[in-house]
Design an enzyme around this catalytic site. Structure first.
Site, PDB file in Angstrom:
ATOM      1  N   GLU A   1      -3.883   3.760   6.555  1.00 16.47           N
ATOM      2  CA  GLU A   1      -3.790   3.191   5.205  1.00 16.47           C
ATOM      3  C   GLU A   1      -4.300   4.252   4.254  1.00 16.47           C
ATOM      4  O   GLU A   1      -3.840   4.692   3.172  1.00 16.47           O
ATOM      5  CB  GLU A   1      -4.395   1.887   4.869  1.00 16.47           C
ATOM      6  CG  GLU A   1      -4.049   1.306   3.583  1.00 16.47           C
ATOM      7  CD  GLU A   1      -5.160   1.331   2.604  1.00 16.47           C
ATOM      8  OE1 GLU A   1      -5.047   1.793   1.295  1.00 16.47           O
ATOM      9  OE2 GLU A   1      -6.252   0.591   2.815  1.00 16.47           O
TER      10      GLU A   1
ATOM     11  N   ARG B   1       0.815  -1.035   0.236  1.00 17.29           N
ATOM     12  CA  ARG B   1       0.025  -0.188   0.027  1.00 17.29           C
ATOM     13  C   ARG B   1       0.728   1.228   0.014  1.00 17.29           C
ATOM     14  O   ARG B   1       0.539   2.143   0.740  1.00 17.29           O
ATOM     15  CB  ARG B   1      -1.013   0.071   1.263  1.00 17.29           C
ATOM     16  CG  ARG B   1      -1.822  -0.925   1.487  1.00 17.29           C
ATOM     17  CD  ARG B   1      -2.981  -0.789   0.211  1.00 17.29           C
ATOM     18  NE  ARG B   1      -4.079  -1.877   0.358  1.00 17.29           N
ATOM     19  CZ  ARG B   1      -4.090  -3.070   0.105  1.00 17.29           C
ATOM     20  NH1 ARG B   1      -2.935  -3.786  -0.449  1.00 17.29           N
ATOM     21  NH2 ARG B   1      -5.125  -3.780   0.484  1.00 17.29           N
TER      22      ARG B   1
ATOM     23  N   SER C   1     -10.323  -0.476   4.237  1.00 12.48           N
ATOM     24  CA  SER C   1      -9.530  -0.932   5.281  1.00 12.48           C
ATOM     25  C   SER C   1      -8.949   0.741   5.414  1.00 12.48           C
ATOM     26  O   SER C   1      -8.340   1.241   4.803  1.00 12.48           O
ATOM     27  CB  SER C   1      -8.378  -1.704   5.119  1.00 12.48           C
ATOM     28  OG  SER C   1      -8.570  -2.993   4.641  1.00 12.48           O
TER      29      SER C   1
HETATM   30  N1  EPU Z   1     -10.409 -10.876  10.536  1.00 14.63           N
HETATM   31  C1  EPU Z   1     -11.007 -10.843  11.776  1.00 14.63           C
HETATM   32  N2  EPU Z   1     -11.995  -9.976  12.243  1.00 14.63           N
HETATM   33  C2  EPU Z   1     -12.347  -9.077  11.168  1.00 14.63           C
HETATM   34  C3  EPU Z   1     -11.566  -8.579   9.881  1.00 14.63           C
HETATM   35  C4  EPU Z   1     -10.702  -9.845   9.658  1.00 14.63           C
HETATM   36  O1  EPU Z   1     -10.717 -11.565  12.517  1.00 14.63           O
HETATM   37  O2  EPU Z   1     -13.221  -8.068  11.444  1.00 14.63           O
HETATM   38  C5  EPU Z   1      -9.329 -11.792  10.271  1.00 14.63           C
HETATM   39  C6  EPU Z   1      -9.922 -13.108   9.898  1.00 14.63           C
HETATM   40  O3  EPU Z   1      -9.166 -13.926  10.383  1.00 14.63           O
HETATM   41  C7  EPU Z   1      -9.828 -12.803   8.286  1.00 14.63           C
HETATM   42  C8  EPU Z   1      -8.394 -12.404   7.924  1.00 14.63           C
HETATM   43  O4  EPU Z   1      -8.476 -11.436   9.183  1.00 14.63           O
HETATM   44  O5  EPU Z   1      -9.722 -14.213   7.620  1.00 14.63           O
HETATM   45  C9  EPU Z   1      -8.294 -11.710   6.782  1.00 14.63           C
HETATM   46  O6  EPU Z   1      -9.313 -10.626   6.499  1.00 14.63           O
HETATM   47  P1  EPU Z   1      -9.795 -10.258   5.096  1.00 14.63           P
HETATM   48  O7  EPU Z   1      -9.758 -11.251   4.036  1.00 14.63           O
HETATM   49  O8  EPU Z   1     -10.819  -9.327   5.041  1.00 14.63           O
HETATM   50  O9  EPU Z   1      -8.402  -9.371   4.754  1.00 14.63           O
HETATM   51  P2  EPU Z   1      -7.867  -8.074   5.555  1.00 14.63           P
HETATM   52  O10 EPU Z   1      -6.409  -8.485   5.717  1.00 14.63           O
HETATM   53  O11 EPU Z   1      -8.760  -7.562   6.638  1.00 14.63           O
HETATM   54  C10 EPU Z   1      -6.767  -6.975   3.555  1.00 14.63           C
HETATM   55  C11 EPU Z   1      -6.749  -5.676   2.771  1.00 14.63           C
HETATM   56  C12 EPU Z   1      -8.134  -5.267   1.972  1.00 14.63           C
HETATM   57  C13 EPU Z   1      -8.437  -6.562   0.735  1.00 14.63           C
HETATM   58  C14 EPU Z   1      -8.261  -7.845   1.828  1.00 14.63           C
HETATM   59  C15 EPU Z   1      -8.479  -9.187   0.685  1.00 14.63           C
HETATM   60  C16 EPU Z   1      -5.172  -4.335   3.981  1.00 14.63           C
HETATM   61  C17 EPU Z   1      -4.941  -2.980   4.718  1.00 14.63           C
HETATM   62  N3  EPU Z   1      -6.444  -4.403   3.769  1.00 14.63           N
HETATM   63  O12 EPU Z   1      -7.725  -6.769   4.454  1.00 14.63           O
HETATM   64  O13 EPU Z   1      -7.920  -4.327   1.310  1.00 14.63           O
HETATM   65  O14 EPU Z   1      -9.676  -6.280   0.160  1.00 14.63           O
HETATM   66  O15 EPU Z   1      -7.077  -8.217   2.438  1.00 14.63           O
HETATM   67  O16 EPU Z   1      -7.236  -9.223   0.108  1.00 14.63           O
HETATM   68  O17 EPU Z   1      -4.206  -4.869   3.404  1.00 14.63           O
HETATM   69  C18 EPU Z   1      -8.341  -2.020   1.340  1.00 14.63           C
HETATM   70  O18 EPU Z   1      -7.095  -1.779   1.302  1.00 14.63           O
HETATM   71  O19 EPU Z   1      -9.036  -0.813   1.475  1.00 14.63           O
HETATM   72  C19 EPU Z   1      -8.952  -3.204   1.247  1.00 14.63           C
HETATM   73  C20 EPU Z   1     -10.269  -3.370   1.515  1.00 14.63           C
END
Ligand code: EPU
Length: 339
Positions: free
Chosen positions: A335, A165, A239
């Site tokens: 972010e 990012r 995010s």
């Molecule tokens: N999780 C929780 N609770 C929550 C959210 C997440 O426990 O409320 C845990 C779960 O274990 C879940 C894991 O985190 O399986 C990963 O969650 P998710 O797949 O939603 O991904 P993220 O790491 O929270 C990142 C990116 C997103 C992107 C997703 C999918 C960043 C800051 N965010 O989120 O990007 O869509 O992965 O690849 O890296 C953005 O940049 O605006 C964005 C939405």
């Protein structure tokens, strides 16, 4: 002459839906528009801010300068070789329109990045990423105009210095350029990437055994729509924080205390922690505080339920950040750009 509006409301131009305004507002759709601005002392003296789709910006106050709204248009194939197709898109095109264009031609590489809000020009600034892919994996080059000289410059992938990012446009080159077009290098023989667990599960659910890039895109769209609030309905910028990266030794110590800690291996003997998981553990998921809160289905997403000011949103983010620091000793970095 470029049409310039005065005391212009930015409420419809930021997906948080924050009601702020700017002193001047100009739509920039050609190199000539920039030349006109630079030639006019009244505007050239102003502080400049380039705005695309407004889906990664939190305005905390009115902007006392000129907002340049990126309107460079057009999507087309510029060249093809045996393996790759090079597709150029105007910075003011919606990112998902570019994804649809590539899907339509069966050019692979951006299907995992389906439905990301925002404009093409913003994609390299924060090196957008989702579901196991990042822009840098398909990026070829971009053109940007220097806002002080009006000179166009081509940036290669190396020159963009992409990180998680992150890019040069969030650092040394911040607010110095307006991006006019982005060229991607796409696969003519698409390689499917379903390494991100949620995609495999969704494809299974869809009864798809040999997925096409269209299937992957549909799976991603389903996953995103199930967790991430639609900015047209609830103000948000995806995010709000980055997932913090920590050295493996620190992760081992933390994991000892929190055995169910969610994390993924990152480059260089490090681990990327799930910020959403930590925020949820601290009790913020779905908790509403006046007009703001962290989303009920994805705790990493700060939301404006309606009528929140930028300061209220920032204040809430600061509280969440503080409690994660207290519980886990981890500092989460925003972010989203805060202005
Ligand atoms: N999780 C929780 N609770 C929550 C959210 C997440 O426990 O409320 C845990 C779960 O274990 C879940 C894991 O985190 O399986 C990963 O969650 P998710 O797949 O939603 O991904 P993220 O790491 O929270 C990142 C990116 C997103 C992107 C997703 C999918 C960043 C800051 N965010 O989120 O990007 O869509 O992965 O690849 O890296 C953005 O940049 O605006 C964005 C939405």
């Amino acid at each position: 002459m470029t049409a310039i509006k005065e005391n212009f409301s930015l409420k419809k131009f930021n997906t948080f839906g924050v009601d702020v305004s700017c002193r001047y507002f100009a739509e920039i759709g050609s190199e000539q528009d920039i030349q006109n601005l630079i030639a006019d002392d009244k505007y050239n003296r102003q502080q400049k801010f380039v705005l695309g789709g407004g889906s990664n910006i939190l305005f905390t106050k009115n902007f006392d300068g000129i907002v340049l709204h990126d309107r460079f248009e057009g999507i087309g194939v510029v060249s093809v070789d045996e393996d790759y197709a090079f597709v150029k898109a105007g910075a003011g095109e919606a990112w998902h329109e570019l994804v649809l264009y590539c899907l339509g031609k069966n050019f692979g590489g951006v299907e995992n990045l389906s439905l990301i809000p925002g404009f093409v020009g913003a994609a390299p600034i924060q090196n957008i990423g989702a579901y196991g892919e990042e822009l840098k994996n398909v990026f070829h080059s971009l053109t940007a105009i220097d806002l002080s000289t009006g000179e166009p410059k081509v940036f290669s992938a190396d020159e963009c210095r992409f990180g998680y990012r992150d890019s040069i446009f969030k650092r040394e080159a911040k607010n110095k350029y307006i991006i006019t077009d982005v060229t991607l290098r796409l696969n003519k023989k698409p390689v499917i990437n379903t390494t991100y667990g949620a995609i495999e599960k969704e494809l299974e659910h869809m009864n798809v055994t040999s997925p096409t890039i269209g299937d992957v895109s549909n799976a991603v769209i389903k996953i995103r729509s199930s967790k991430l609030p639609d900015p047209k309905v609830i103000g948000n910028c995806g995010s709000f924080f980055k997932n913090p990266t920590i050295p493996i030794e620190k992760y081992d110590r933390l994991q000892h205390v929190f055995p169910d800690l969610v994390a993924y291996p990152a480059q260089g003997n490090a681990m990327k922690l799930s910020a959403g998981w930590m925020i949820e553990k601290c009790g913020w998921k779905g908790k509403r505080n006046g007009n703001v809160g962290m989303h009920k289905d994805q705790a990493l997403v700060l939301v404006n339920y309606g009528g929140a000011t930028g300061r209220e949103l920032l204040q809430h983010a600061a509280e969440v950040q503080k409690s994660v620091k207290e519980s886990f000793g981890i500092i989460m970095e925003a972010e989203v750009n805060v202005l």
